[in-house]
Design an enzyme around this catalytic site. Structure first.
Site, PDB file in Angstrom:
ATOM      1  N   ASP A 171       0.713  -1.166   0.114  1.00  0.00           N
ATOM      2  CA  ASP A 171       0.113  -0.081   0.022  1.00  0.00           C
ATOM      3  C   ASP A 171       0.799   1.213  -0.105  1.00  0.00           C
ATOM      4  OD1 ASP A 171      -2.872   1.249   0.543  1.00  0.00           O
ATOM      5  OD2 ASP A 171      -1.418   2.130   1.757  1.00  0.00           O
ATOM      6  N   LEU A 172       0.458   2.270  -1.024  1.00  0.00           N
ATOM      7  CA  LEU A 172       1.367   3.630  -0.674  1.00  0.00           C
ATOM      8  C   LEU A 172       1.023   4.660   0.016  1.00  0.00           C
ATOM      9  CD1 LEU A 172       1.356   3.868  -4.784  1.00  0.00           C
ATOM     10  CD2 LEU A 172       2.751   2.433  -3.093  1.00  0.00           C
ATOM     11  N   ASP A 217      -4.345   2.294  -4.671  1.00  0.00           N
ATOM     12  CA  ASP A 217      -3.157   2.254  -4.669  1.00  0.00           C
ATOM     13  C   ASP A 217      -2.584   0.968  -3.910  1.00  0.00           C
ATOM     14  OD1 ASP A 217      -3.996   2.845  -2.152  1.00  0.00           O
ATOM     15  OD2 ASP A 217      -2.404   4.488  -1.558  1.00  0.00           O
TER      16      ASP A 217
END
Length: 236
Positions: free
Chosen positions: A115-116, A158
């Site tokens: 996950d960003l 994302d």
């Protein structure tokens, strides 16, 4: 005829081939040609032969075009339109295959849930076009960190999942996670912008952390959120 060299006399004795060809035409243009040949000393194809070949070429072109369309639709259904990566549906299919193979051969594999952390502020500040290009670059960098036999999927927003086939030890997965983290933490240049993101990565290993696709994904997802919380506490 007398007096001709042997080579010319042999060539004259050979029968010239008779060719008949028609294009394989589809609504998207010409995709090839259907050509037949028969050796004959005189024209050997009738108008009826040409009509038959036209019918056959039309059927072949239609079949090829239909097959191509089916392949395109299947690819669209199984891949993320933005990044070209496998989507959730294809990931689950490959995960089921990996589970069946692992049970049969008694070996493990790993999942990475990526996950960003700083994507939303960048997307809000610089716009969706910049956000899309950022996601495409992230997909490229993650893919460069794994083997061709592994799967990198975008499952929404994302969030990415990496299926490390045959990486059966937590240490193996941690090495790949560190490699991905290092790549994503490097500067990303989009047009005249210099962007920086950090990933949170959770790891699940079969069979230690689950025996089904959903169990493994949940474990990796939970582990990713724990990493994200640690990062948030460290930055405050």
């Amino acid at each position: 005829p007398a007096g001709l060299p042997d080579s010319l006399r042999d060539a004259a004795a050979q029968v010239a081939p008779c060719w008949l060809g028609l294009p394989l035409a589809t609504g998207n243009g010409i995709i090839g040609a259907l050509v037949v040949m028969e050796k004959s000393a005189s024209p050997c194809y009738t108008e009826r032969d040409q009509e038959l070949l036209q019918f056959v070429s039309t059927q072949i072109a239609t079949a090829i075009d239909r097959k191509r369309l089916h392949s395109q639709l299947l690819h669209m259904a199984q891949h993320d339109a933005l990044t070209g990566l496998p989507n959730r549906m294809l990931l689950l299919d490959r995960l089921d295959t990996a589970l069946a193979r692992a049970r049969r051969n008694i070996h493990g594999f790993s999942l990475l849930y990526v996950d960003l952390d700083k994507f939303k502020p960048i997307n809000d500040l610089h716009g969706h076009e910049t956000g899309d290009k950022l996601l495409q670059e992230v997909a490229k960098r993650i893919s460069q960190c794994v083997r061709d036999t592994d799967t990198v999927a975008r499952i929404g927003g994302d969030e990415f999942v990496v299926l490390l086939d045959r990486a059966c030890l937590i240490g193996d997965a941690e090495l790949v996670a560190e490699k991905i983290r290092a790549e994503l933490c490097n500067e990303i240049c989009i047009r005249d912008l210099q962007l920086f993101i950090t990933p949170s990565i959770g790891i699940a290993v079969y069979p230690e952390h689950g025996g089904t696709a959903q169990q493994l994904l949940k474990y990796a997802d939970d582990a990713m959120y724990q990493m994200k919380k640690k990062g948030q506490r460290a930055s405050t």
